[in-house]
Design a protein around this motif. Structure first.
Motif, mmCIF file in Angstrom:
data_model
loop_
_atom_site.group_PDB
_atom_site.id
_atom_site.type_symbol
_atom_site.label_atom_id
_atom_site.label_comp_id
_atom_site.label_asym_id
_atom_site.label_seq_id
_atom_site.Cartn_x
_atom_site.Cartn_y
_atom_site.Cartn_z
ATOM 1 N N ALA A 8 0.834 -1.212 0.000
ATOM 2 C CA ALA A 8 0.000 0.000 0.000
ATOM 3 C C ALA A 8 0.867 1.259 0.000
ATOM 4 N N GLN A 9 1.866 1.296 0.864
ATOM 5 C CA GLN A 9 2.736 2.462 0.935
ATOM 6 C C GLN A 9 3.532 2.637 -0.355
ATOM 7 N N GLY A 10 4.022 1.547 -0.906
ATOM 8 C CA GLY A 10 4.760 1.608 -2.167
ATOM 9 C C GLY A 10 3.909 2.123 -3.301
ATOM 10 N N LEU A 11 2.667 1.678 -3.369
ATOM 11 C CA LEU A 11 1.766 2.163 -4.425
ATOM 12 C C LEU A 11 1.450 3.645 -4.246
ATOM 13 N N GLN A 16 2.270 9.134 -6.309
ATOM 14 C CA GLN A 16 2.691 10.518 -6.050
ATOM 15 C C GLN A 16 3.834 10.938 -6.966
ATOM 16 N N TYR A 17 4.709 9.993 -7.323
ATOM 17 C CA TYR A 17 5.829 10.310 -8.194
ATOM 18 C C TYR A 17 5.468 10.216 -9.679
ATOM 19 N N GLY A 18 4.225 9.923 -9.966
ATOM 20 C CA GLY A 18 3.778 9.898 -11.353
ATOM 21 C C GLY A 18 4.058 8.607 -12.097
ATOM 22 N N CYS A 55 -8.884 -0.171 -4.128
ATOM 23 C CA CYS A 55 -9.393 1.123 -4.617
ATOM 24 C C CYS A 55 -8.308 1.873 -5.376
ATOM 25 N N MET A 56 -7.072 1.814 -4.882
ATOM 26 C CA MET A 56 -5.955 2.456 -5.594
ATOM 27 C C MET A 56 -5.782 1.848 -6.982
ATOM 28 N N LEU A 57 -6.031 0.549 -7.097
ATOM 29 C CA LEU A 57 -5.840 -0.138 -8.377
ATOM 30 C C LEU A 57 -6.871 0.284 -9.416
ATOM 31 N N TRP A 88 15.904 4.678 9.349
ATOM 32 C CA TRP A 88 15.203 5.599 8.465
ATOM 33 C C TRP A 88 13.707 5.492 8.700
ATOM 34 N N ASP A 89 13.011 6.618 8.602
ATOM 35 C CA ASP A 89 11.553 6.585 8.617
ATOM 36 C C ASP A 89 11.058 6.207 7.227
ATOM 37 N N LEU A 90 11.437 7.001 6.241
ATOM 38 C CA LEU A 90 11.080 6.727 4.849
ATOM 39 C C LEU A 90 12.139 7.368 3.979
ATOM 40 N N THR A 91 12.649 6.603 3.035
ATOM 41 C CA THR A 91 13.642 7.115 2.101
ATOM 42 C C THR A 91 13.215 6.709 0.705
ATOM 43 N N VAL A 92 13.259 7.665 -0.206
ATOM 44 C CA VAL A 92 12.965 7.389 -1.613
ATOM 45 C C VAL A 92 14.225 7.742 -2.396
#
Length: 107
Positions: A8-11, A16-18, A55-57, A88-92
């Protein structure tokens, strides 16, 4: 279930990154089957999260789910270990971190 939460978080991040063509790999067969077949397989305790992912799908994008064996999931395993070590909390990343490049060189 942590695996479904990670999907879910990855999607969310991909959207968000398009990114509109996604291949989502997981070594958790229950999650992959549930999302591929649009039915709940041993995930009824995560029904709300499963519904959110479904729903995201429905958005205008292509998402393919693939099961990978845990032994073949070395990059994900390395990133998880790095995250624990670095706290890390979140790293992209825009490109793979050096540790992943080193892993590829060894393989």
């Amino acid at each position: 279930m942590a695996e479904l939460l990670a999907v879910a978080q990855g999607l969310r991040i991909a959207w968000q990154y398009g990114c509109r063509r996604i291949v989502c790999e997981s070594d958790c067969l229950n999650v992959i089957e549930s999302l591929r077949k649009n039915k709940s397989v041993n995930l009824h305790s995560c029904a709300i999260l499963l519904t959110e992912v479904r729903c995201m799908l429905l958005e205008d994008w292509e998402v393919v789910f693939q099961h990978v064996l845990r032994d073949n999931n070395t990059v994900a395993d390395l990133l998880a270990k790095l995250g624990l070590k670095e706290k890390w909390d979140l790293t992209v990343w825009d490109s793979p971190p050096p540790e992943v490049a080193q892993l590829r060189e060894l393989g």
